[in-house]
Motif scaffolding. Structure first.
Motif, PDB file in Angstrom:
ATOM      1  N   CYS A 127       0.779  -0.999  -0.006  1.00  0.00           N
ATOM      2  CA  CYS A 127      -0.039  -0.089   0.075  1.00  0.00           C
ATOM      3  C   CYS A 127       0.798   1.417  -0.063  1.00  0.00           C
ATOM      4  O   CYS A 127       0.232   2.416  -0.133  1.00  0.00           O
ATOM      5  CB  CYS A 127      -1.008   0.263   1.237  1.00  0.00           C
ATOM      6  N   LEU A 128       2.247   1.152  -0.118  1.00  0.00           N
ATOM      7  CA  LEU A 128       3.031   2.203  -0.012  1.00  0.00           C
ATOM      8  C   LEU A 128       3.652   2.450  -1.084  1.00  0.00           C
ATOM      9  O   LEU A 128       3.894   1.734  -1.983  1.00  0.00           O
ATOM     10  CB  LEU A 128       4.329   2.176   1.140  1.00  0.00           C
ATOM     11  N   SER A 129       3.636   3.993  -1.758  1.00  0.00           N
ATOM     12  CA  SER A 129       4.377   4.287  -2.935  1.00  0.00           C
ATOM     13  C   SER A 129       5.934   4.017  -2.707  1.00  0.00           C
ATOM     14  O   SER A 129       6.316   3.837  -1.730  1.00  0.00           O
ATOM     15  CB  SER A 129       3.901   5.421  -3.345  1.00  0.00           C
ATOM     16  N   ALA A 130       6.516   4.369  -4.047  1.00  0.00           N
ATOM     17  CA  ALA A 130       7.934   4.264  -3.940  1.00  0.00           C
ATOM     18  C   ALA A 130       8.745   5.479  -3.121  1.00  0.00           C
ATOM     19  O   ALA A 130       9.707   5.103  -2.549  1.00  0.00           O
ATOM     20  CB  ALA A 130       8.650   4.205  -5.220  1.00  0.00           C
ATOM     21  N   GLY A 131       7.929   6.668  -3.456  1.00  0.00           N
ATOM     22  CA  GLY A 131       8.524   7.615  -2.518  1.00  0.00           C
ATOM     23  C   GLY A 131       8.086   7.665  -1.004  1.00  0.00           C
ATOM     24  O   GLY A 131       8.955   8.069  -0.213  1.00  0.00           O
ATOM     25  N   GLU A 132       7.029   7.095  -0.547  1.00  0.00           N
ATOM     26  CA  GLU A 132       6.931   6.732   0.846  1.00  0.00           C
ATOM     27  C   GLU A 132       7.801   5.893   1.609  1.00  0.00           C
ATOM     28  O   GLU A 132       8.347   6.123   2.572  1.00  0.00           O
ATOM     29  CB  GLU A 132       5.377   6.310   1.019  1.00  0.00           C
ATOM     30  N   ILE A 133       8.054   4.770   0.628  1.00  0.00           N
ATOM     31  CA  ILE A 133       9.092   3.846   1.366  1.00  0.00           C
ATOM     32  C   ILE A 133      10.444   4.281   1.445  1.00  0.00           C
ATOM     33  O   ILE A 133      11.159   4.309   2.372  1.00  0.00           O
ATOM     34  CB  ILE A 133       9.240   2.461   0.342  1.00  0.00           C
ATOM     35  N   GLY A 134      10.734   5.123   0.444  1.00  0.00           N
ATOM     36  CA  GLY A 134      11.836   5.941   0.170  1.00  0.00           C
ATOM     37  C   GLY A 134      12.150   6.721   1.442  1.00  0.00           C
ATOM     38  O   GLY A 134      13.261   6.823   1.875  1.00  0.00           O
ATOM     39  N   LEU A 135      11.153   7.467   2.115  1.00  0.00           N
ATOM     40  CA  LEU A 135      11.200   8.412   3.336  1.00  0.00           C
ATOM     41  C   LEU A 135      11.616   7.598   4.492  1.00  0.00           C
ATOM     42  O   LEU A 135      12.369   8.180   5.336  1.00  0.00           O
ATOM     43  CB  LEU A 135       9.884   8.952   3.576  1.00  0.00           C
ATOM     44  N   ALA A 136      11.418   6.423   4.395  1.00  0.00           N
ATOM     45  CA  ALA A 136      11.590   5.606   5.641  1.00  0.00           C
ATOM     46  C   ALA A 136      13.143   5.202   5.721  1.00  0.00           C
ATOM     47  O   ALA A 136      13.595   4.846   6.666  1.00  0.00           O
ATOM     48  CB  ALA A 136      10.559   4.273   5.764  1.00  0.00           C
ATOM     49  N   PHE A 137      13.699   4.833   4.517  1.00  0.00           N
ATOM     50  CA  PHE A 137      15.108   4.575   4.523  1.00  0.00           C
ATOM     51  C   PHE A 137      15.976   5.817   3.932  1.00  0.00           C
ATOM     52  O   PHE A 137      17.216   5.428   3.546  1.00  0.00           O
ATOM     53  CB  PHE A 137      15.192   3.503   3.455  1.00  0.00           C
ATOM     54  N   GLY A 138      15.545   7.146   4.194  1.00  0.00           N
ATOM     55  CA  GLY A 138      16.247   8.299   3.785  1.00  0.00           C
ATOM     56  C   GLY A 138      16.966   8.390   2.420  1.00  0.00           C
ATOM     57  O   GLY A 138      17.830   8.848   2.125  1.00  0.00           O
ATOM     58  N   ARG A 139      16.165   7.861   1.693  1.00  0.00           N
ATOM     59  CA  ARG A 139      16.306   8.060   0.122  1.00  0.00           C
ATOM     60  C   ARG A 139      14.822   8.656  -0.675  1.00  0.00           C
ATOM     61  O   ARG A 139      13.804   8.607  -0.001  1.00  0.00           O
ATOM     62  CB  ARG A 139      16.799   6.734  -0.557  1.00  0.00           C
ATOM     63  N   GLU A 140      15.174   9.162  -1.879  1.00  0.00           N
ATOM     64  CA  GLU A 140      14.105   9.672  -2.702  1.00  0.00           C
ATOM     65  C   GLU A 140      13.159   8.438  -3.112  1.00  0.00           C
ATOM     66  O   GLU A 140      11.899   8.920  -2.771  1.00  0.00           O
ATOM     67  CB  GLU A 140      14.672  10.191  -4.024  1.00  0.00           C
ATOM     68  N   ARG A 141      13.397   7.348  -3.431  1.00  0.00           N
ATOM     69  CA  ARG A 141      12.591   6.390  -3.804  1.00  0.00           C
ATOM     70  C   ARG A 141      13.178   4.861  -3.441  1.00  0.00           C
ATOM     71  O   ARG A 141      14.265   4.740  -3.468  1.00  0.00           O
ATOM     72  CB  ARG A 141      12.382   6.203  -5.194  1.00  0.00           C
ATOM     73  N   ALA A 142      12.461   3.925  -3.105  1.00  0.00           N
ATOM     74  CA  ALA A 142      12.416   2.632  -2.957  1.00  0.00           C
ATOM     75  C   ALA A 142      11.455   1.654  -3.409  1.00  0.00           C
ATOM     76  O   ALA A 142      10.269   1.819  -2.972  1.00  0.00           O
ATOM     77  CB  ALA A 142      13.060   2.515  -1.370  1.00  0.00           C
ATOM     78  N   ILE A 143      11.756   0.650  -4.204  1.00  0.00           N
ATOM     79  CA  ILE A 143      10.707  -0.158  -4.625  1.00  0.00           C
ATOM     80  C   ILE A 143      10.789  -1.303  -3.600  1.00  0.00           C
ATOM     81  O   ILE A 143       9.389  -1.786  -3.469  1.00  0.00           O
ATOM     82  CB  ILE A 143      10.990  -0.428  -6.116  1.00  0.00           C
ATOM     83  N   HIS A 144      11.683  -2.060  -3.228  1.00  0.00           N
ATOM     84  CA  HIS A 144      11.542  -3.140  -2.374  1.00  0.00           C
ATOM     85  C   HIS A 144      12.325  -3.317  -1.049  1.00  0.00           C
ATOM     86  O   HIS A 144      13.188  -2.384  -0.762  1.00  0.00           O
ATOM     87  CB  HIS A 144      12.251  -4.235  -3.189  1.00  0.00           C
ATOM     88  N   ALA A 145      11.525  -3.538   0.100  1.00  0.00           N
ATOM     89  CA  ALA A 145      11.818  -3.709   1.267  1.00  0.00           C
ATOM     90  C   ALA A 145      11.638  -4.848   1.861  1.00  0.00           C
ATOM     91  O   ALA A 145      10.605  -5.439   1.357  1.00  0.00           O
ATOM     92  CB  ALA A 145      11.539  -2.458   2.039  1.00  0.00           C
TER      93      ALA A 145
END
Length: 214
Positions: free
Chosen positions: A155-173
């Protein structure tokens, strides 16, 4: 299974949703309380003083509660309901989900990046796979959730996941078992309900089906 996609736990206290009339564990509901000015206040942390009023983590339920004057009925007095209540609650739950995921990362219980996530899945370290809702479907189907749809958050976007990891975007976690995993999954299930999903299950099932057809 609750409306927010969370499995019922016998030890989890239940409360009744004022919109649906259904009783379910508190963890699958949004708590509200009455502020000193008579305004309804979302209590996503569940710590504000006063009597709680509960609504399912579901946009339709929130809209119904606001439009049908159900908060006033539950409070037994006239109340003020903020405009765009469902959007406000979604924003607060999103913030909480990102915060929990960020805390899991800092504790070493969450990783991002295709190769790191794949390594955790292969080794059995990952208990939950997280994939961006706006990521490439072809790329996402290369990874399998450890417990099918139950071990998947979508349910999270790439930008939202990225915020949690201190980066602009993240697709996989991925989240490891224990630690903050249950809290991240719990908040994500609420967010999914507010976004019209079922605890992220829709995305997980789609990913699994696409993988089979690849």
């Amino acid at each position: 299974m609750t409306r927010g996609g969370r499995e019922k736990d016998r030890d989890d206290p239940e409360r009744k949703c004022i919109a649906t009339g259904e009783s379910q564990p508190k963890a699958g509901l949004i708590r509200f309380c009455l502020g000193p000015d008579g305004q309804i206040v979302p209590d996503v942390l569940g710590k504000l003083p006063g009597r709680g009023i509960y609504v399912s983590a579901d946009r339709e339920a929130l809209d119904k509660a606001a439009k049908k004057n159900l908060f006033s009925r539950a409070a037994r007095q006239p109340v003020k309901v903020p405009d765009g209540l469902a959007d406000l609650v979604e924003a607060l739950v999103l913030q909480r989900t990102i915060e929990m995921l960020s805390m899991a990362r800092k504790a070493g219980d969450a990783v991002t990046g295709y190769e790191k996530v794949k390594d955790w899945l292969v080794k059995g370290t990952a208990a939950t796979l997280i994939q961006a809702s706006d990521g490439s479907e072809r790329g996402k189907t290369k990874l399998h959730a450890p417990d099918g749809a139950k071990g998947f958050i979508g349910c999270l976007s790439a930008g939202e996941i990225g915020l949690a990891f201190g980066r602009e975007r993240a697709i996989h976690a991925a989240l490891a078992a224990g630690g903050l995993r249950s809290r991240v999954v719990e908040e994500a299930a609420k967010l999914a309900g507010l976004r019209g999903q079922t605890g992220g299950d829709d995305g997980g099932e789609t990913a699994m089906k696409d993988t089979k057809n690849a």
